[in-house]
Write an enzyme that holds these catalytic residues in place. Structure first.
Site, short mmCIF file in Angstrom:
data_model
loop_
_atom_site.label_atom_id
_atom_site.label_comp_id
_atom_site.label_asym_id
_atom_site.label_seq_id
_atom_site.Cartn_x
_atom_site.Cartn_y
_atom_site.Cartn_z
N ASP A 49 1.00 -1.22 0.00
CA ASP A 49 -0.03 0.34 0.06
C ASP A 49 0.95 1.24 0.08
O ASP A 49 1.58 1.51 1.02
CB ASP A 49 -0.94 0.02 1.27
CG ASP A 49 -1.82 1.10 1.10
OD1 ASP A 49 -1.62 2.17 0.62
OD2 ASP A 49 -2.98 1.08 2.03
N GLY A 75 -11.22 5.57 -11.43
CA GLY A 75 -12.19 4.96 -12.26
C GLY A 75 -12.95 5.76 -13.22
O GLY A 75 -12.55 6.85 -13.46
N SER A 117 -3.98 13.82 -15.71
CA SER A 117 -5.14 13.51 -16.60
C SER A 117 -5.69 14.71 -17.31
O SER A 117 -5.45 15.83 -16.76
CB SER A 117 -6.14 12.84 -15.61
OG SER A 117 -7.30 12.70 -16.30
N ALA A 118 -6.47 14.48 -18.35
CA ALA A 118 -7.15 15.48 -19.04
C ALA A 118 -8.22 16.10 -18.19
O ALA A 118 -8.75 17.14 -18.50
CB ALA A 118 -7.82 14.87 -20.44
N TYR A 148 -11.36 14.43 -8.40
CA TYR A 148 -10.18 13.58 -9.23
C TYR A 148 -9.23 14.46 -9.96
O TYR A 148 -7.74 14.44 -10.00
CB TYR A 148 -10.44 12.61 -10.21
CG TYR A 148 -9.80 11.92 -11.05
CD1 TYR A 148 -8.89 10.75 -10.57
CD2 TYR A 148 -9.79 12.11 -12.42
CE1 TYR A 148 -8.06 10.26 -11.31
CE2 TYR A 148 -8.88 11.39 -13.31
CZ TYR A 148 -8.02 10.26 -12.75
OH TYR A 148 -7.21 9.85 -13.76
P1 NAD Z 1 -5.96 1.49 -12.99
O1 NAD Z 1 -7.15 1.93 -11.61
O2 NAD Z 1 -5.96 0.41 -13.74
O3 NAD Z 1 -4.36 1.48 -12.03
C1 NAD Z 1 -4.25 2.09 -10.84
C2 NAD Z 1 -3.53 1.28 -10.04
O4 NAD Z 1 -2.97 1.87 -8.71
C3 NAD Z 1 -4.49 -0.03 -9.54
O5 NAD Z 1 -3.92 -1.29 -9.98
C4 NAD Z 1 -4.74 0.20 -7.89
O6 NAD Z 1 -4.71 -1.14 -7.50
C5 NAD Z 1 -3.23 0.96 -7.74
N1 NAD Z 1 -3.22 1.57 -6.59
C6 NAD Z 1 -4.32 2.25 -6.10
N2 NAD Z 1 -3.98 2.87 -4.84
C7 NAD Z 1 -2.94 2.07 -4.47
C8 NAD Z 1 -2.28 2.18 -3.20
N3 NAD Z 1 -2.69 2.65 -2.17
N4 NAD Z 1 -0.93 1.38 -3.11
C9 NAD Z 1 -0.78 0.67 -4.25
N5 NAD Z 1 -1.37 0.77 -5.56
C10 NAD Z 1 -2.31 1.29 -5.32
O7 NAD Z 1 -5.80 2.94 -13.50
P2 NAD Z 1 -5.07 2.88 -15.02
O8 NAD Z 1 -6.18 3.36 -16.14
O9 NAD Z 1 -4.13 2.00 -15.34
O10 NAD Z 1 -4.55 4.43 -14.82
C11 NAD Z 1 -3.12 4.82 -14.38
C12 NAD Z 1 -2.91 5.98 -14.10
O11 NAD Z 1 -3.03 6.76 -15.22
C13 NAD Z 1 -3.61 6.57 -12.89
O12 NAD Z 1 -2.83 7.48 -12.03
C14 NAD Z 1 -4.75 7.31 -13.63
O13 NAD Z 1 -5.37 8.55 -12.85
C15 NAD Z 1 -3.72 7.90 -14.90
N6 NAD Z 1 -5.12 8.12 -16.04
C16 NAD Z 1 -5.40 7.31 -16.49
C17 NAD Z 1 -6.63 7.34 -17.84
C18 NAD Z 1 -7.23 6.27 -18.23
O14 NAD Z 1 -7.98 6.60 -19.34
N7 NAD Z 1 -6.85 5.12 -17.99
C19 NAD Z 1 -6.68 8.80 -18.22
C20 NAD Z 1 -6.10 9.59 -17.20
C21 NAD Z 1 -5.06 9.71 -16.25
#
Ligand code: NAD
Length: 327
Positions: A49, A75, A117-118, A148
């Site tokens: 964590d 999410g 993020s956007a 967020y």
């Molecule tokens: P995701 O939710 O699949 O991955 C995030 C991971 O972080 C998860 O596996 C979760 O278990 C882990 N996590 C959360 N809290 C934690 C903690 N306390 N300790 C350890 N691990 C922890 O999301 P994603 O789509 O892979 O996104 C990755 C990054 O990109 C994120 O920071 C997200 O905000 C950013 N992002 C994603 C998108 C998108 O469209 N997917 C768009 C903009 C920004």
């Protein structure tokens, strides 16, 4: 070269680990959970964590050439726009980033990537679905449409202040709606492309699928492989950012749903219903990425959606086949 990937059990982090392995890196993955759909190729996978400072300290004390910080409490619209998860989103993600910057300096991590993020872009620039403004310099005066987005903006500033005051070598990207195989597709955290693929895969010929909002809201979606390509190119460049990593191909949500229906070959009707939708328009502005990296995403949305639909369809079929009753 040694890389550490925070969020390696998540969608983008898992794909990034696999790409870094192909490039010959020694990779340590860290997350609360293992990747749910296929095993990680990381040399070492630590379940931890990252809100706990002692964990971040222990992991970063071993040093690394590169750290990719992708862990976040996040999410799709059903998770970040309902208001129900605001406190957790801000608290959890901010703690991870506060711990990260501090120990990066302490243990001399040479280069750090932060995924913003956007969602940082102001709501007032995204009210017109045909003309959203998302150039990197338009983030201020700030008015993100969700907590967020505010947390991401705060953390961008956190990384940049550590760069100014302590010489942290950072790269900051603003991702725009990344999608593809092995993303969340059910359970409440899934985003629009996977959620719509699931609804279409579950529907029978002649049925209807529900789409949140009027369906006229616009977005651009980027396929995972091009996102990872952008991340790697940015990491190898000297550009700190923030930099958009997204597609410029904008569609309405109803057009996206229609595209998925066509791929499925089914005859389905779209029913628009009230639901959390966020801003009315959003699209990546790729002028800066073209200028600083000499590259921008170019794959068509259709190509990525076809690959994603086939994957979600397989997941739906598998879960139906294996559904067990719990009493
Ligand atoms: P995701 O939710 O699949 O991955 C995030 C991971 O972080 C998860 O596996 C979760 O278990 C882990 N996590 C959360 N809290 C934690 C903690 N306390 N300790 C350890 N691990 C922890 O999301 P994603 O789509 O892979 O996104 C990755 C990054 O990109 C994120 O920071 C997200 O905000 C950013 N992002 C994603 C998108 C998108 O469209 N997917 C768009 C903009 C920004």
């Amino acid at each position: 070269m040694k890389a550490i990937v925070f969020g390696a059990g998540g969608f983008i982090g898992h794909h990034l680990v696999n790409r870094l392995k192909k490039e010959g890196y020694r990779v340590t993955g860290v997350d609360l959970k293992h990747p749910p759909f296929s095993p990680s190729e990381a040399d070492e996978f630590i379940l931890a964590d990252l809100r706990q400072e002692k964990n971040v300290k222990e992991i970063l004390s071993t040093g690394a050439d590169e750290l990719y910080q992708l862990a976040a409490d996040m999410g799709g619209a059903g998770y970040i726009f309902t208001g129900e998860n605001d406190a957790n989103v801000m608290h959890n993600s901010a703690l991870i980033n506060l711990n990260t910057v501090y120990h990066c300096i302490k243990f001399n991590i040479k280069k750090v990537f932060f995924s913003s993020s956007a969602c940082v872009y102001p709501a007032y620039n995204q009210a017109d679905p045909d003309n959203p403004v998302c150039s990197e310099d338009s983030a201020y005066p700030a008015q993100p449409d969700s907590e967020y987005g505010w947390e991401k903006l705060f953390s961008e500033r956190l990384y940049l202040s550590f760069q100014r005051n302590y010489g942290l070598n950072v790269r900051i990207a603003r991702f725009h709606n990344i999608f593809g195989p092995e993303c969340e597709w059910q359970g409440g955290r899934e985003k629009a492309p996977a959620a719509l693929c699931r609804k279409v895969a579950l529907a029978r010929n002649g049925e209807e699928i529900e789409v949140w909002g009027s369906g006229a809201q616009t977005r651009s979606f980027l396929y995972i492989d091009e996102c990872i390509e952008g991340v790697r190119r940015m990491m190898l460049s000297n550009f700190t950012g923030p930099l958009n990593i997204g597609s410029e191909e904008m569609v309405t949500i109803n057009q996206l749903a229609q595209m998925i229906i066509q791929i499925s070959g089914k005859n389905l009707r779209i029913v628009n219903m009230p639901g959390p939708v966020g801003v009315m328009g959003r699209k990546s502005d790729n002028r800066l990425i073209s200028e600083v990296l000499g590259w921008k995403p170019s794959q068509s949305l259709l190509q990525g959606v076809e690959l994603t639909y086939r994957w979600v369809e397989g997941q739906v079929a598998y879960s139906q086949h294996n559904s067990t009753k719990r009493i």
